[in-house]
Design a protein around this motif. Structure first.
Motif, short mmCIF file in Angstrom:
data_model
loop_
_atom_site.label_atom_id
_atom_site.label_comp_id
_atom_site.label_asym_id
_atom_site.label_seq_id
_atom_site.Cartn_x
_atom_site.Cartn_y
_atom_site.Cartn_z
N GLY A 7 65.76 4.68 112.19
CA GLY A 7 65.69 5.84 113.07
C GLY A 7 66.74 6.85 112.66
O GLY A 7 67.80 6.50 112.16
N ARG A 9 68.82 10.12 114.15
CA ARG A 9 69.12 10.91 115.35
C ARG A 9 68.97 12.40 115.06
O ARG A 9 69.49 12.89 114.06
N TYR A 126 69.32 1.52 125.75
CA TYR A 126 69.22 2.06 124.38
C TYR A 126 68.96 0.96 123.34
O TYR A 126 68.05 1.09 122.51
N ASP A 133 61.73 -0.20 118.36
CA ASP A 133 61.46 0.60 117.16
C ASP A 133 61.31 -0.30 115.93
O ASP A 133 60.43 -0.09 115.09
N GLN A 148 76.07 0.64 113.92
CA GLN A 148 74.77 0.18 114.45
C GLN A 148 74.58 -1.33 114.28
O GLN A 148 73.53 -1.87 114.65
N1 TRP Z 1 70.74 4.21 116.96
C1 TRP Z 1 70.55 4.80 115.66
C2 TRP Z 1 71.69 5.79 115.41
O1 TRP Z 1 72.37 6.16 116.32
C3 TRP Z 1 69.23 5.52 115.55
C4 TRP Z 1 68.09 4.56 115.71
C5 TRP Z 1 67.21 4.51 116.75
C6 TRP Z 1 67.73 3.55 114.79
N2 TRP Z 1 66.31 3.53 116.54
C7 TRP Z 1 66.59 2.91 115.35
C8 TRP Z 1 68.25 3.12 113.56
C9 TRP Z 1 65.95 1.85 114.68
C10 TRP Z 1 67.62 2.05 112.91
C11 TRP Z 1 66.49 1.43 113.47
O2 TRP Z 1 71.89 6.18 114.29
#
Ligand code: TRP
Length: 331
Positions: A7, A9, A126, A133, A148
């Protein structure tokens, strides 16, 4: 082929620190893996951006990632909210997640400190949405930075718990993909050890900066009064300039200024001019593609639409299977 999920941001403009951190590695990973990269717009709602900011940030980050080299032909690039199946998976996972474990998460505690007036439930859950995801596409690997790692550990916990509770070896346990030695640490121009816009806007070189802006920022970068004896250790600020040079300049250039430093003959003004020129040469092709893509609305929409279609296909299959395993049947 390994499945990779990550993901992104949607936070403003990308700088060189972002590029040499995650982005450059995403670009490499897309060559040999089946990658799902998405803009985490649901997640960003935990900090309540205004609707206009949210929209333009998502569009902008999409443009900048593609301009920098993320390839929609190779990776599935999509916007998280275009695949709402993730919400259902998040809800279903949340039934086996305990409030206590969420309250103990470091990033949650940090947010409580930082936005005490907005400790919403989305912040607490969160990590569950993030696990959804990742599990939605059965990721083998997740490229994550240090901040993370705890979230990824929780993803594994939730996956394992799901498998255990429903007596089904369904979810794989994703591992962190660590960039390790490939990770080039990019310091700031203000003497700080990490390029970060939360510290100081002028300490960042953005991929969308014009040559003129780059020159101004670099010339204003913090240095010191210069070495007075050979072999004198560098101050942090000067070490930073060399570090930045290593990222964007040729080894010969770095070597030249290193020699100058060692001989106490260095002129930081000259070094900065060279650094600005090399940064400009580095950023310019990306910058030009950013400008091009900003005008190609149809193309950007098409990328997002096609990415979402592929992601929804993968997501729909997971949701169908998860519902069956849990025992949700429609009448
Ligand atoms: N939490 C991650 C960040 O702050 C962003 C993120 C959201 C993410 N969902 C994810 C990263 C799934 C890896 C996989 O950078």
């Amino acid at each position: 082929m390994k499945r990779v999920v990550s993901g992104i941001r949607p936070t403003g403009f990308l700088h060189l620190g972002n590029y040499f951190g995650a982005l450059r590695n995403f670009i490499k990973m897309q060559e040999e893996n089946e990658c799902f990269f998405f803009i985490a717009d649901y997640h960003s709602l935990t900090t309540h951006p205004t609707p206009t900011d949210l929209q333009s940030n998502v569009r902008n980050i999409l443009i900048e990632y593609i301009a920098a080299g993320l390839d929609p032909e190779k990776a599935t690039i999509y916007v998280q909210s275009d695949v709402p199946q993730v919400c259902e998976l998040s809800l279903l996972l949340s039934m086996n997640v305990y409030i206590g474990e969420l309250q103990r998460v470091a990033s949650f505690k940090e947010k409580v400190r930082r936005q005490p007036d907005n400790v919403n439930a989305g912040l607490l859950t969160y990590p569950v949405l993030m696990a959804a995801d990742i599990l939605l596409h059965h990721a083998d690997m997740v490229p994550v930075g240090k901040d993370q790692e705890q979230h990824l550990e929780m993803t594994r916990d939730f996956a394992q718990r799901f498998n255990h509770i429903y007596k089904h070896e369904y979810f794989k346990l994703p591992v962190a993909y660590n960039f390790g030695s490939e990770l080039v640490k990019i310091p700031g121009l203000d003497g700080s050890t990490k390029m970060s816009k939360s510290d100081n806007e002028n300490s960042c070189i953005y991929l969308s900066d014009t040559p003129e802006v780059i020159r101004k920022k670099v010339m204003k970068a913090v240095s010191d009064s210069g070495p007075t004896e050979p072999g004198q250790p560098k101050t942090q600020a000067v070490e930073n300039l060399f570090q930045l040079m290593k990222a964007v300049s040729t080894p010969e250039t770095v070597h030249y200024f290193e020699d100058q430093y060692q001989n106490c003959a260095i002129r930081y003004g000259d070094m900065k001019k060279q650094l600005a020129a090399d940064m400009t040469a580095f950023v310019q092709p990306v910058y030009e593609r950013i400008l091009e893509l900003r005008d190609k609305d149809d193309y950007i929409r098409k990328v997002a639409r096609e990415g979402a279609e592929r992601a929804r296909e993968s997501a729909a299959k997971t949701i169908k299977e998860v519902r069956e395993i849990i025992g949700i049947k429609s009448f």
